[in-house]
Write a protein that holds these residues in place. Structure first.
Motif, PDB file in Angstrom:
ATOM      1  N   ILE A  52       0.820  -1.216   0.000  1.00 29.33           N
ATOM      2  CA  ILE A  52       0.000   0.000   0.000  1.00 29.33           C
ATOM      3  C   ILE A  52       0.852   1.265   0.000  1.00 29.33           C
ATOM      4  CG2 ILE A  52      -1.882  -1.192   1.208  1.00 29.33           C
ATOM      5  CD1 ILE A  52      -1.127   0.555   3.694  1.00 29.33           C
ATOM      6  N   VAL A  53       2.186   1.098   0.029  1.00 31.24           N
ATOM      7  CA  VAL A  53       3.096   2.238   0.144  1.00 31.24           C
ATOM      8  C   VAL A  53       3.631   2.626  -1.231  1.00 31.24           C
ATOM      9  CG1 VAL A  53       5.253   3.046   1.169  1.00 31.24           C
ATOM     10  CG2 VAL A  53       3.742   1.562   2.486  1.00 31.24           C
ATOM     11  N   THR A  62       0.899   6.373   1.486  1.00 28.24           N
ATOM     12  CA  THR A  62       0.165   5.252   0.908  1.00 28.24           C
ATOM     13  C   THR A  62      -0.380   5.616  -0.465  1.00 28.24           C
ATOM     14  OG1 THR A  62      -1.996   5.865   1.813  1.00 28.24           O
ATOM     15  CG2 THR A  62      -0.553   4.534   3.229  1.00 28.24           C
TER      16      THR A  62
END
Length: 103
Positions: free
Chosen positions: A44-45, A66
């Motif tokens: 998610i980064v 994110t």
């Protein structure tokens, strides 16, 4: 006269202590107040940058951004943080520019 002088001295010290320019403190909005010990899912980064003690922050952190634009603070000395940073550096050449702390 003495109570007035003491009050003025206390007020002056308070102003000097809380002044960012004189105290060397960074704006609270630029620093993490705490870091999460729970690992953040690396998928998610999309980016990261450092906020360190030398930058005027009280809590050293790696700030992960994110995919949805949220910023999450993580401890820079944790192995899972290093893994996410290395993954970002492999897949995104721009992420390696974030290695140096922000100016």
């Amino acid at each position: 006269m003495a109570p007035c002088t003491a009050s003025l001295l206390a007020l002056s010290l308070l102003v000097l202590w809380t002044s960012p320019a004189l105290g060397g403190a960074n704006d609270a909005e630029d620093c993490c107040l705490s870091v999460t010990q729970r690992p953040i899912p690396g998928n998610i980064v999309r980016a990261f940058h450092y906020l360190l003690l030398k930058d005027g922050c009280r809590v050293p952190a790696v700030v992960f951004t994110t995919m949805r634009g949220h910023q999450l603070c993580a401890p820079p000395d944790q192995p899972w943080v290093g893994r996410i940073i290395r993954r970002l550096q492999k897949i995104t050449p721009k992420a390696s520019l974030a290695l140096s702390p922000p100016q």
